[in-house]
Motif scaffolding. Structure first.
Motif, PDB file in Angstrom:
ATOM      1  N   PRO A  10       0.811  -1.227   0.000  1.00 45.67           N
ATOM      2  CA  PRO A  10       0.000   0.000   0.000  1.00 45.67           C
ATOM      3  C   PRO A  10       0.841   1.272   0.000  1.00 45.67           C
ATOM      4  O   PRO A  10       0.418   2.297  -0.544  1.00 45.67           O
ATOM      5  CB  PRO A  10      -0.849  -0.114   1.267  1.00 45.67           C
ATOM      6  N   GLN A  29      -9.131   3.493  -1.370  1.00 45.40           N
ATOM      7  CA  GLN A  29      -8.797   2.072  -1.270  1.00 45.40           C
ATOM      8  C   GLN A  29      -7.654   1.814  -0.291  1.00 45.40           C
ATOM      9  O   GLN A  29      -7.576   0.748   0.303  1.00 45.40           O
ATOM     10  CB  GLN A  29      -8.377   1.528  -2.630  1.00 45.40           C
ATOM     11  N   LEU A  30      -6.757   2.786  -0.149  1.00 47.38           N
ATOM     12  CA  LEU A  30      -5.525   2.571   0.608  1.00 47.38           C
ATOM     13  C   LEU A  30      -5.608   2.907   2.090  1.00 47.38           C
ATOM     14  O   LEU A  30      -4.910   2.284   2.898  1.00 47.38           O
ATOM     15  CB  LEU A  30      -4.386   3.402  -0.002  1.00 47.38           C
ATOM     16  N   SER A  32      -7.048   3.322   5.940  1.00 43.43           N
ATOM     17  CA  SER A  32      -7.990   2.734   6.894  1.00 43.43           C
ATOM     18  C   SER A  32      -9.032   3.801   7.233  1.00 43.43           C
ATOM     19  O   SER A  32      -8.796   5.005   7.058  1.00 43.43           O
ATOM     20  CB  SER A  32      -7.270   2.275   8.158  1.00 43.43           C
ATOM     21  N   THR A  33     -10.172   3.361   7.716  1.00 44.28           N
ATOM     22  CA  THR A  33     -11.247   4.311   8.026  1.00 44.28           C
ATOM     23  C   THR A  33     -10.844   5.259   9.150  1.00 44.28           C
ATOM     24  O   THR A  33     -11.358   6.370   9.223  1.00 44.28           O
ATOM     25  CB  THR A  33     -12.549   3.588   8.412  1.00 44.28           C
ATOM     26  N   ARG A  49      -8.203  11.033   7.081  1.00 42.27           N
ATOM     27  CA  ARG A  49      -8.069  10.716   5.663  1.00 42.27           C
ATOM     28  C   ARG A  49      -8.577  11.863   4.793  1.00 42.27           C
ATOM     29  O   ARG A  49      -8.062  12.086   3.716  1.00 42.27           O
ATOM     30  CB  ARG A  49      -8.760   9.389   5.337  1.00 42.27           C
ATOM     31  N   LYS A 118      -3.891  -1.873   4.903  1.00 43.40           N
ATOM     32  CA  LYS A 118      -4.332  -0.480   4.761  1.00 43.40           C
ATOM     33  C   LYS A 118      -3.348   0.450   5.469  1.00 43.40           C
ATOM     34  O   LYS A 118      -2.744   0.092   6.485  1.00 43.40           O
ATOM     35  CB  LYS A 118      -5.722  -0.269   5.387  1.00 43.40           C
ATOM     36  N   LYS A 120      -2.555   3.022   7.971  1.00 48.11           N
ATOM     37  CA  LYS A 120      -3.217   3.342   9.239  1.00 48.11           C
ATOM     38  C   LYS A 120      -2.737   4.677   9.822  1.00 48.11           C
ATOM     39  O   LYS A 120      -3.528   5.455  10.336  1.00 48.11           O
ATOM     40  CB  LYS A 120      -2.950   2.211  10.227  1.00 48.11           C
TER      41      LYS A 120
END
Length: 141
Positions: A10, A29-30, A32-33, A49, A118, A120
């Motif tokens: 990633p 896509q890359l 994390s939430t 993000r 992902k 983070k």
């Protein structure tokens, strides 16, 4: 760059697709939430993000020919350290500086924490003094 692993993949996609191919939408896509950028400019309280996506869009707009070259990448557990430089020609406002049409070469180092494939967390240090000198905002010594 070295051979991709689940941890480096990633990170490599971030540099290759988001920046070099100018596709900030790949961040969906890359990241994390609950992604956190510890050092990127903080237009948002949680430096999430959303702020990274806005920052990447601003860089790509200001330096439409931006290209990153990773000079070194090291993996340790779920962390990846990268060192490299980006080049680009400033064509619009960036960090409050009007377009200069100057080509820059700026060095950086960063650390990425990767979980479940992902991105983070991220810590980045860009040579801002180098950037400001090249844009003519700080005199060369």
């Amino acid at each position: 760059m070295q051979t991709q692993s689940k941890t480096t993949a990633p990170v490599e996609r971030f540099f290759n697709e988001v920046i070099n191919l100018h596709q900030p939408e790949v961040l969906d896509q890359l990241l994390s939430t609950d992604f956190i950028s510890h050092d990127y400019p903080k237009p948002h309280a949680n430096n999430s993000r959303v702020s990274l996506k806005e920052g990447m869009n601003a860089m790509i707009k200001a330096f439409p020919d931006i290209n990153i070259k990773i000079e070194d990448m090291r993996e340790s557990g779920n962390e990846v350290v990268t060192r490299g430089a980006w080049t680009g020609t400033q064509k619009s406002d960036y960090m409050g500086i009007a377009a200069t049409n100057k080509k820059v070469n700026v060095h950086f180092i960063d650390i990425w924490k990767v979980e479940d494939g992902k991105l983070k967390e991220n810590w980045v240090q860009m040579d801002t003094m180098e950037l400001m000198q090249q844009l003519g905002k700080i005199p060369l010594s």
